[in-house]
Design a protein around this motif. Structure first.
Motif: not given
Length: 167
Positions: A108, A110, A160-167
């Motif tokens: 991630t 962030d 893959a991950t979202s930038r903030d790591g939530v997804w």
């Protein structure tokens, strides 16, 4: 603008923070070639002691994450401290499951959380979130270095991950 000539190039990572391009080849044993992003000159190579299958970099460019294959079926997750490129240090080299499917990596942007997708896992928990101190603490085995595991609910080929790591 220019071309980097690297035999058997397999994976790439861009280190924006330190202006470097990292190219991993698919040779056995494999290497990661580190190039200056401005001039594309070779700065150094890093031996990964096996065939590289996945490559990721921490957002700050200080840690390199590699999944390497030793002999066709044994996969290892390696963490390399590359803050001092003249003296890269292996922090962890943890065994993943054995099998024919190549594991994958995601980091991630962030939160700098590191995930691996291990499709060879006999359990449904195929995604591993590694402990936050994976970059600084040497672990004896992967179970002690694992923060949590979970089931993606399918058989994904990539992660893959979202930038903030939530997804």
């Amino acid at each position: 603008e220019a071309t980097i000539n690297q035999q058997k190039a397999y994976r790439l990572a861009l280190d924006k923070a330190n202006k470097r391009v990292l190219g991993m080849n698919s040779a056995a044993p494999g290497q990661i070639m580190v190039y200056d992003a401005d001039h594309l000159c070779l700065m150094r190579s890093i031996d990964i002691e096996g065939r590289g299958v996945a490559l990721a970099l921490s957002p700050d460019g200080n840690f390199l994450y590699v999944i390497r294959n030793n002999n066709g079926t044994d996969y290892f997750f390696r963490v390399i401290d590359v803050k001092n490129l003249n003296n890269p240090k292996k922090i962890n080299d943890l065994q993943l499951t054995t099998g024919a499917k190549e594991p994958r990596l995601a980091v991630t942007a962030d939160t700098q959380k590191v995930y691996t997708l291990d499709a060879n896992s006999p359990n449904k928990e195929k995604i591993i979130l590694w402990k936050s101190d994976i970059n600084t603490t040497t672990f004896a085995d992967s179970k002690k270095a694992t923060d949590t595991t979970f089931d993606p609910g399918a058989e994904p080929p990539e992660i893959a991950t979202s930038r903030d790591g939530v997804w």
